[in-house]
Design a protein around this motif. Sequence first.
Motif, PDB file in Angstrom:
ATOM      1  N   VAL A 291      37.452  39.426  40.222  1.00 26.38           N
ATOM      2  CA  VAL A 291      37.909  39.249  38.843  1.00 26.38           C
ATOM      3  C   VAL A 291      37.432  40.378  37.939  1.00 26.38           C
ATOM      4  O   VAL A 291      37.975  40.598  36.865  1.00 26.38           O
ATOM      5  N   SER A 292      36.404  41.132  38.376  1.00 32.42           N
ATOM      6  CA  SER A 292      35.822  42.201  37.562  1.00 32.42           C
ATOM      7  C   SER A 292      36.290  43.571  38.041  1.00 32.42           C
ATOM      8  O   SER A 292      36.001  43.981  39.170  1.00 32.42           O
ATOM      9  N   SER A 293      36.998  44.292  37.197  1.00 28.42           N
ATOM     10  CA  SER A 293      37.428  45.647  37.539  1.00 28.42           C
ATOM     11  C   SER A 293      36.230  46.587  37.643  1.00 28.42           C
ATOM     12  O   SER A 293      36.244  47.536  38.433  1.00 28.42           O
ATOM     13  N   GLU A 294      35.171  46.311  36.861  1.00 26.41           N
ATOM     14  CA  GLU A 294      33.969  47.136  36.932  1.00 26.41           C
ATOM     15  C   GLU A 294      33.302  47.003  38.296  1.00 26.41           C
ATOM     16  O   GLU A 294      32.852  47.997  38.890  1.00 26.41           O
ATOM     17  N   VAL A 295      33.240  45.775  38.807  1.00 28.71           N
ATOM     18  CA  VAL A 295      32.661  45.547  40.134  1.00 28.71           C
ATOM     19  C   VAL A 295      33.499  46.233  41.199  1.00 28.71           C
ATOM     20  O   VAL A 295      32.952  46.872  42.114  1.00 28.71           O
ATOM     21  N   ILE A 296      34.798  46.141  41.086  1.00 24.73           N
ATOM     22  CA  ILE A 296      35.685  46.787  42.056  1.00 24.73           C
ATOM     23  C   ILE A 296      35.446  48.292  42.085  1.00 24.73           C
ATOM     24  O   ILE A 296      35.344  48.906  43.163  1.00 24.73           O
TER      25      ILE A 296
END
Length: 350
Positions: free
Chosen positions: A43-48
């Motif tokens: 759900v997190s683009s930052e994590v991706i």
Amino acid sequence: MMKNDSTKAKGMRVAIIGLGRMGIRHLQALKNLEMEVCGIADVSSEVIALVSKDYKLEQSVGYTDAYLMLKNTKPTALVVATTAPFHCEYVCAAAELGIKYILCEKPMAISLEEVEKMKSSCDKAGSILAINHQMRFMPQYTQVKALIQDGDRLGALSSIIVAGSNFGLAMNASHYFEMFRYMTDSNVETVQTWFEEGQLPNPRGPQFEDRSGRLIAKNHLGVSMFIDFSSNSGYGLQLVYICRNGQILVDELTGDLRISSRKPEFCELPTSRYGMPADIINTQIEPADTVVPTMRVWNAMLESGSFPDGDAGAHAMACLVAAHLSHENGNIPISINSLNIAKNKKFNWA
């Protein structure tokens, strides 16, 4: 790093949903197996972005929409490493899309109804479902089981004590239902629990609940397991296997293993003679790990070996439900075979 022993794993297109702590460990297992990671979803683009950089993945493999990832990448295999409320929908969706191999984190679902739906969807589609209960691939269990089964020196297993600290019933204690099933070659028959009243904040989010306390599980052979997972204990994970003629103590965090058994000439004496001279062996085994056993789950699944399938996950789930029913009904023992009344009951497990 474990050697990749599966010829089927190498190059297989695999995707993963959920990039939390366990998701990252799954990703490492996939990389070690030389599988082709064709998609990652969170759900997190930052994590991706961070994970893609750390694991040298193309930015194009990252998705914040798991369904779009599955549709676009068409993987042969999938890891579902989200929290439990999403397991059922992603496993069923993967089966409907024809994904052949699905490895789902535990607990398998948040209700017994979801468990049945997951198994039915995979059976109907011909998908192979595994739940990441790893005990049959971990030395602290395989070696202990071999010791107990090696002749009559230790004698028959009587009971197991798990001093587990505050590790949560669903998050970690659930693994020990599968451990008990593996060690005794039989299912748990009854579960009896004494939950503690207070609940500490769940590390995976305030929306989740995971109980602490104590429980006793028994099988039809009379073998029992006592788990202490109290919120008042904050360190340690030790198991004691109590046999007719001796005991095995395993520190799962350090790998220390201690075997104490009656000297052979005293083995036929009554158990009331508990202080007989004994042989003591102190040795080491591999400390607890998650990446290597996960690789072994994949290898067994891909090579048609013995692996923790949907039935194994369903059994652990049934034990979890029985534990809650015991607490809600005055701490009485609950039979695993009497859970139809709770099939639709949902739990806030992570």
